[in-house]
Each structure stands twice: as C-alpha cells, then as structure tokens.
Scaffold this active site. Structure first.
Site, mmCIF file in Angstrom:
data_model
loop_
_atom_site.group_PDB
_atom_site.id
_atom_site.type_symbol
_atom_site.label_atom_id
_atom_site.label_comp_id
_atom_site.label_asym_id
_atom_site.label_seq_id
_atom_site.Cartn_x
_atom_site.Cartn_y
_atom_site.Cartn_z
ATOM 1 N N SER A 139 1.200 -1.581 -0.160
ATOM 2 C CA SER A 139 0.202 -0.056 0.189
ATOM 3 C C SER A 139 0.453 1.392 0.144
ATOM 4 O O SER A 139 1.881 1.326 0.540
ATOM 5 C CB SER A 139 -0.901 0.243 1.274
ATOM 6 O OG SER A 139 -1.471 1.267 1.636
ATOM 7 N N TYR A 152 -2.432 -1.904 10.616
ATOM 8 C CA TYR A 152 -2.520 -1.564 8.895
ATOM 9 C C TYR A 152 -0.736 -1.176 8.457
ATOM 10 O O TYR A 152 -0.128 -1.738 7.917
ATOM 11 C CB TYR A 152 -3.810 -0.961 8.449
ATOM 12 C CG TYR A 152 -3.862 -0.937 6.597
ATOM 13 C CD1 TYR A 152 -4.552 -1.872 6.442
ATOM 14 C CD2 TYR A 152 -2.839 -0.074 6.119
ATOM 15 C CE1 TYR A 152 -4.706 -2.165 4.993
ATOM 16 C CE2 TYR A 152 -3.634 -0.141 4.779
ATOM 17 C CZ TYR A 152 -4.138 -0.745 4.149
ATOM 18 O OH TYR A 152 -3.910 -1.567 2.655
HETATM 19 P P1 NAD Z 1 -11.304 -6.262 -0.412
HETATM 20 O O1 NAD Z 1 -12.003 -6.107 1.169
HETATM 21 O O2 NAD Z 1 -12.305 -6.196 -1.554
HETATM 22 O O3 NAD Z 1 -10.635 -7.684 -0.547
HETATM 23 C C1 NAD Z 1 -9.888 -8.269 1.065
HETATM 24 C C2 NAD Z 1 -9.955 -9.007 0.546
HETATM 25 O O4 NAD Z 1 -9.225 -10.498 1.367
HETATM 26 C C3 NAD Z 1 -11.148 -10.033 0.189
HETATM 27 O O5 NAD Z 1 -10.608 -11.560 -1.146
HETATM 28 C C4 NAD Z 1 -11.376 -11.283 1.603
HETATM 29 O O6 NAD Z 1 -11.957 -12.024 0.925
HETATM 30 C C5 NAD Z 1 -10.019 -11.615 1.727
HETATM 31 N N1 NAD Z 1 -9.595 -11.815 2.907
HETATM 32 C C6 NAD Z 1 -10.335 -11.133 4.237
HETATM 33 N N2 NAD Z 1 -10.493 -12.223 5.489
HETATM 34 C C7 NAD Z 1 -9.599 -13.023 4.959
HETATM 35 C C8 NAD Z 1 -9.020 -13.974 5.497
HETATM 36 N N3 NAD Z 1 -8.154 -14.335 6.700
HETATM 37 N N4 NAD Z 1 -8.384 -15.087 4.086
HETATM 38 C C9 NAD Z 1 -8.412 -15.358 3.075
HETATM 39 N N5 NAD Z 1 -8.550 -13.622 2.747
HETATM 40 C C10 NAD Z 1 -9.364 -12.947 3.322
HETATM 41 O O7 NAD Z 1 -10.366 -4.897 -0.744
HETATM 42 P P2 NAD Z 1 -9.239 -4.704 -1.403
HETATM 43 O O8 NAD Z 1 -9.380 -3.276 -1.247
HETATM 44 O O9 NAD Z 1 -9.464 -5.773 -2.361
HETATM 45 O O10 NAD Z 1 -8.322 -4.759 -1.180
HETATM 46 C C11 NAD Z 1 -6.523 -6.102 -1.348
HETATM 47 C C12 NAD Z 1 -5.411 -5.668 -0.536
HETATM 48 O O11 NAD Z 1 -5.271 -4.285 -1.404
HETATM 49 C C13 NAD Z 1 -5.510 -5.755 1.011
HETATM 50 O O12 NAD Z 1 -4.017 -6.340 1.031
HETATM 51 C C14 NAD Z 1 -5.179 -3.911 1.062
HETATM 52 O O13 NAD Z 1 -4.915 -3.274 2.498
HETATM 53 C C15 NAD Z 1 -5.022 -3.446 -0.598
HETATM 54 N N6 NAD Z 1 -5.262 -1.809 -0.612
HETATM 55 C C16 NAD Z 1 -5.875 -1.346 -0.778
HETATM 56 C C17 NAD Z 1 -5.986 -0.066 -1.206
HETATM 57 C C18 NAD Z 1 -6.921 -0.015 -1.591
HETATM 58 O O14 NAD Z 1 -8.141 1.828 -1.894
HETATM 59 N N7 NAD Z 1 -8.693 -0.425 -1.621
HETATM 60 C C19 NAD Z 1 -5.656 0.283 -0.766
HETATM 61 C C20 NAD Z 1 -3.339 0.071 -0.827
HETATM 62 C C21 NAD Z 1 -4.063 -1.468 -0.524
#
Ligand code: NAD
Length: 257
Positions: A139, A152
C-alpha cells in the site's frame, strides 16, 4: 508475454483487487487459484466464470489467511504455485489507545504473517520449476503513514521489509519478489470506510472521496483493479525478470509528495 502454463495463486481474491488481479492474470493465460476464508457457491462460481471467459483452468480454494496452517495448505492445494500474489487484507481505523488488541492481531496475521507462510511454502517449488514471481500487495501505507491506522501501517511497512528480504534470498534464483503499493482503489474495503469518514468529518460522500480519501492522491482519481492486475502481470513477465526486492507505486503521485 503469455503466462500460459503458469499457475497463479492470489490470496483474498473473491473481491476487490485480488479478483481484479486474478482476472488480468487469467487474461494473460495463467491458470488461477482464487481464495478467501469463505466457502460459498458464489466463490466457486467466480472461478468457473473466469475459466469460461478466458479458457484457463481456475479453481477456488477456501483457506483462512489468519491461520498459518491454512496459508501453507493453500499452496499445496494449488498443485504448484508459479506466481504468488499475497493480497488478502483487512483494515481497522482507531486511535492507538482505543485500538482493540484482537484487531491488531488479526491485521498483523492476515496482512503480514500470511505472506511469510505462503512464501515459505511456495519458494522451494519455484526453485525446482525454474520460475517464480512473488508479488505482495502492500500500500502507499507501506511507505508513508496516516493516523489511526497503526496496525495496517505497521503490517504494510512490514510487508515491504519482507519483500526486500525475500528479494535478496532469491536474487540468484529465477525468482523475483516485489511489492505493489496502491493508493486508493475503490473496492469494498475502501467503500466500507466511507460512512464512518462521512460521520467523522460531517461531509457528503463526494466531499469525503475528493477531500479526504483522495486528498493525498494528486491525480484525484482512484486507481482501478484492472491497473493493479496489469502491474502484477507485468511483474510476472520476462521484462521484469531483473526487478526484485523493490516497490512499485500505483498511487496517482501520493508518495511523490
Ligand atoms: P477487499 O475487502 O475488497 O478484499 C480483501 C480480500 O481479502 C477479500 O477477498 C477478502 O475475502 C479477503 N480476506 C479477508 N480476510 C481474509 C482471510 N482471513 N483469509 C483469506 N482471505 C481474506 O479489499 P481490497 O481493497 O481489494 O484489498 C486487497 C488488498 O489491497 C489488501 O491487502 C489491501 O490492504 C490492499 N490495498 C487496498 C487499497 C484500496 O484502496 N482498496 C489500497 C492499498 C492497498
């Protein structure tokens, strides 16, 4: 480059960035293994849909990334892991003195420790097969901080450190390990933060998006899951074979500030 014949395991891929990455890797020809902690019909249907649209093999494997044994079982169940995308992640926002210990533990387990376990389980097979790509979805918060996101930010800085270490450990193997650092991407994880932020700042949805969430994103646009998927597909390609132990920001200029 075609990724035909490669198998990609994407943790946390029944939603958001993980699902977007799975779709882009499948479009590039890789077989994909989807994952989350649930075991619903819809989860398996996502894999079936990707297989139908792209013609690759796709399956869904239930495994809880907060549990070490499940992380390692996922890699075994994949039946070979050439491209490992550590994406599963959760968020919790609270001042440190109010931050629940259980939330701290869950965030460190899912956002950081899971990557240690999957990498440990996958790296030997990658060495044997002579190709490996490890991409950790970190991130902008792996490079900078924001208040109230102690767990986080700690986990994401940790994953950047893990990325550098694995990059060095595999530097003389045909394996790379990199971290992708997205800014804000409009996914369910971000969507869930909007109502609380609206209350906190007494702002409309539009103002929260523009003035709070995208305040530090100079482009004033969300990154898309397709752009993240394309970045991962590039890191899996031959062109990226000498890119290792580093970070690639997809953040509209956030970390240039
Ligand atoms: P999201 O909530 O859409 O997806 C998260 C995924 O992780 C989901 O598929 C969920 O089912 C899965 N998950 C959660 N707990 C779990 C567990 N115990 N075991 C297995 N799977 C699990 O969120 P996202 O925004 O797509 O985030 C995905 C990644 O990207 C994360 O690591 C997040 O920190 C990172 N990220 C997101 C953003 C953003 O703006 N969306 C920015 C920077 C980083």
């Amino acid at each position: 480059m075609s990724l035909a014949g490669k198998t990609a395991v994407i943790t946390g891929s029944n939603s958001g960035i993980g699902l977007g990455v799975a779709r882009e890797l499948a479009k590039a020809g890789a077989n994909v293994v989807l994952n989350s902690f649930t075991d619903n019909e819809e989860d398996h249907a996502l894999a079936a849909e990707i297989a139908k649209v792209t013609g690759v093999d796709a399956k869904y494997v239930q495994a809880d990334m907060s549990k070490a044994d499940d992380c390692r079982r996922l890699i075994v169940a994949a039946g070979g892991c050439d491209i490992l995308v550590n994406n599963a992640g959760i968020q919790h926002v609270a001042p440190v003195q109010e931050f629940p210990t259980a939330k701290w533990d869950a965030i460190i387990a899912i956002n950081l420790s899971s990557a240690f376990h999957t990498i440990a389980a996958a790296v030997t097979g990658m060495r044997e097969r002579g190709y490996g790509r490890i991409v950790n979805i970190a991130s902008a918060h792996g490079l900078t901080a924001s208040p109230y996101k102690s767990a986080y930010v700690a986990a994401k800085h940790g994953i950047v450190g893990l990325t550098k270490t694995i990059g060095l450990e595999t530097a003389q193997d045909p394996i790379t390990c990199n971290a992708v650092c997205p800014g804000y991407v409009l996914t369910p994880l971000v969507e869930a933060q909007i109502p609380d932020t609206m209350k906190e700042y007494n702002m409309s949805r539009e103002d929260v998006i523009k003035n709070v969430m995208l305040e530090r994103q100079p482009s004033k646009e969300f990154a898309t899951v397709e752009q993240l998927g394309g970045t991962v597909a590039f890191l899996a390609s031959d062109a990226a074979a000498q890119i290792t132990g580093t970070t690639i920001s997809v953040d509209g200029g956030w970390t240039a500030l």
